[in-house]
Design an enzyme around this catalytic site. Structure first.
Site: not given
Ligand code: GLU
Length: 416
Positions: A61, A106-108
């Site tokens: 995201v 962001a992050k995953g």
């Protein structure tokens, strides 16, 4: 928006709403920044060692990229959900802006218990994840890093998978890599070191000498363990640490180096190096500094009233709910909010990325000094803002971060 609706996303948005209202944020921007810019959900078929194929779910995201490439870790945990990743991505946006790094957030994540996989399974899962999010990432687009459940080895596999696709080595596509492929000195301990630097400033501000300070740390992963070790190095007494199994307590102080060197498969509460306590008991210990360095929503309306620390230094992302914040304020506990306290990780990730892009590497002393400069000045800016505007440290940090992002959006204008 219901796609993102999880308790962690609701917490991130509620914090944002509160800050946006207090600073009179432009209403169009308020609506836009509640939601991520781009979200990708991927299915990851992985050949398991027994020959079966298991399908895992992964996410990436990107919350915002107005100030530069988006930046943020990848989390491997069974509770990872789209909404949680979106919340963590939003916090990354404010964190990078507050520290003055030229990044968005962001992050995953992948929904998996990494310890249940063999090394081969973990590598195949990671490579497939990197391949599926390939269109979104790159040194100028979005730069992943380690988070809960991931480490330098996983970053090496991601870097290799990306590099194989483009045909040459691209160290700047991820940070938190091993040194041999463009990692940075001091990256592994960076989050913990940053937590210590801001906590030392808070102690100075409150006239609490570090030599007589006691520290309790919830979570003994990368962040918690290095925080405890470096705190001890600065003369504080670490009286309790914990992991998922529970914790250990010794009012005379624990030997952190010894705990870090133990067989890591041994749960902390079986080490017999202190009295066994639960995670809940650890949070309620009388101490100078409490460091939640595990997962989100640990300090809530239910237990905040029982905290007996003087300083709450948030190593984890989102450890405190808004209801708990109000209780902590009434009790006069000094909170160093997550986006400030744990920003040492992404600050040194930024150094790593700069070194990779320039192919020019810095000494450990350079890294430590520059980290200390950036995080200490962010602390004092936030403290000043909090005093001037009479808002909490959390609101001050959020408002400063959001303001940087808002200026970038307003000056760039709306496309098309
Ligand atoms: N996962 C870390 C965080 O939550 C570090 C992110 C990074 O280095 O990009 O801040």
């Amino acid at each position: 928006m219901q796609e993102f609706d999880t308790p962690t996303f609701r917490l991130a948005v509620a914090q944002f709403d509160q800050a946006a209202e207090a600073m009179g944020l432009d209403t169009n921007l308020h609506e836009r920044l509640k939601l991520p810019q781009r979200s990708l959900v991927v299915s990851l078929p992985v050949r398991m060692d027994d020959g079966r194929v298991e399908v895992f779910t992964g996410y990436r995201v990107q919350h915002d990229s107005s100030r530069g490439p988006s930046k943020g870790g990848v989390r491997y945990h069974p509770d990872v959900r789209l909404g949680e990743v979106a919340a963590l991505a939003m916090w990354m946006t404010w964190k990078c802006a507050l520290a003055g790094l030229p990044y968005g957030g962001a992050k995953g994540g992948v929904q998996v218990a990494p310890k249940s996989l063999s090394s081969g399974e973990l590598q195949r899962l990671t490579r497939r994840y990197a391949a599926e999010i390939f269109p979104l990432i790159g040194p100028d687009k979005d730069v992943p890093a380690p988070d809960v459940g991931t480490d330098a080895q996983i970053m090496a596999w991601m870097m290799d998978t990306y590099s194989q696709q483009v045909g040459y080595a691209v160290p700047g596509v991820v940070t938190g890599k091993p040194l041999s492929i463009g990692g940075s000195l001091g990256r592994e301990e960076a989050t913990g070191r940053g937590v210590v630097y801001v906590t030392l400033e808070a102690c100075r501000h409150l006239n609490l000498p570090i030599e007589t300070a006691t520290v309790a740390v919830q979570g003994f992963g990368n962040v918690g363990a290095h925080t405890a070790r470096i705190m001890q190095h600065h003369g504080a007494r670490v009286i309790a640490v914990s992991d998922v199994s529970g914790g250990i307590y010794n009012p005379k102080g624990l030997n952190i180096e010894q705990l870090m060197q133990r067989d890591l498969n041994q749960p902390l509460n079986q080490t017999k190096l202190g009295d066994a306590i639960t995670n809940e008991e650890l949070l309620q210990l009388e101490c100078t500094v409490l460091v939640p360095a595990a997962l989100s929503e640990q300090i809530t309306g239910k237990n905040a009233d029982r905290l007996k620390c003087r300083i709450l230094s948030e190593g984890a992302n989102g450890p405190t709910t808004l209801e708990a914040d109000r209780i902590l304020a009434d009790k006069g506990i000094f909170v160093i909010p997550d986006i400030l306290a744990n920003s040492g990780g992404v600050i040194v990730s930024y150094f790593e990325w700069v070194q990779d892009l320039q192919r020019f590497f810095w000494s450990a002393a350079d890294i430590q000094n520059r980290l200390q400069d950036i995080i200490t000045s962010a602390f004092h800016r936030t403290l000043r803002f909090s005093n001037e505007r009479r808002v909490s440290m959390r609101m001050a940090a959020l408002m400063s971060g959001i303001d940087q992002v808002a200026q970038a959006h307003l000056q760039r204008g709306l496309y098309p």
